[in-house]
Design a protein around this motif. Structure first.
Motif, short mmCIF file in Angstrom:
data_model
loop_
_atom_site.label_atom_id
_atom_site.label_comp_id
_atom_site.label_asym_id
_atom_site.label_seq_id
_atom_site.Cartn_x
_atom_site.Cartn_y
_atom_site.Cartn_z
N ASN A 16 47.28 35.29 46.63
CA ASN A 16 46.56 35.80 45.40
C ASN A 16 46.19 34.56 44.43
O ASN A 16 45.26 34.74 43.98
CB ASN A 16 47.37 36.66 44.53
CG ASN A 16 47.38 38.29 45.06
OD1 ASN A 16 48.53 38.79 44.79
ND2 ASN A 16 46.24 38.65 45.67
N ASP A 21 41.79 38.69 46.41
CA ASP A 21 42.29 39.81 45.77
C ASP A 21 42.89 40.40 46.77
O ASP A 21 43.10 40.10 47.90
CB ASP A 21 40.95 40.52 45.11
CG ASP A 21 40.04 41.16 46.27
OD1 ASP A 21 40.50 41.27 47.42
OD2 ASP A 21 39.17 41.34 46.04
N ASN A 22 43.70 41.57 46.35
CA ASN A 22 44.43 42.35 47.12
C ASN A 22 43.86 42.93 48.46
O ASN A 22 44.60 43.01 49.71
CB ASN A 22 45.49 43.45 46.43
CG ASN A 22 46.22 42.86 45.57
OD1 ASN A 22 46.75 41.69 45.81
ND2 ASN A 22 46.71 43.70 44.59
#
Length: 92
Positions: A16, A21-22
């Motif tokens: 991150n 992003d996730n």
């Protein structure tokens, strides 16, 4: 907390921090689950530091990890550095 969550959390947070992003992190770990087992200080950070030294910026590094996460499992001294040196010798 599960053992997997405890070991994966630092790697996920570090990814991150590279700007992933996730959903990118999830795709990356799905492609190369062994990434979770890589050690931050001994493997991941030195490889990213070296990629930056050879001219990549952090967004390029993040894109490379997302596209080809297996790269992070390669030995820096036995694999990556010799290959880049070989390419330089070829004039690339």
């Amino acid at each position: 907390h599960s053992r997997l969550e405890e070991t994966s959390k630092p790697v996920v947070l570090w990814l991150n921090g590279l700007g992933m992003d996730n959903s990118q992190v999830e795709k990356t770990i799905t492609k190369f689950p062994q990434l979770i087992g890589c050690r931050l200080e001994e493997n991941l950070k030195p490889t990213v530091r070296w990629l930056k030294e050879v001219g990549m910026d952090v967004s390029q590094v993040a894109k490379m990890i997302t596209t080809f996460p297996r790269l992070m499992g390669y030995s820096l001294d036995k694999n990556l550095k010799p290959k880049v040196q070989w390419l330089k010798e070829l004039g690339m």
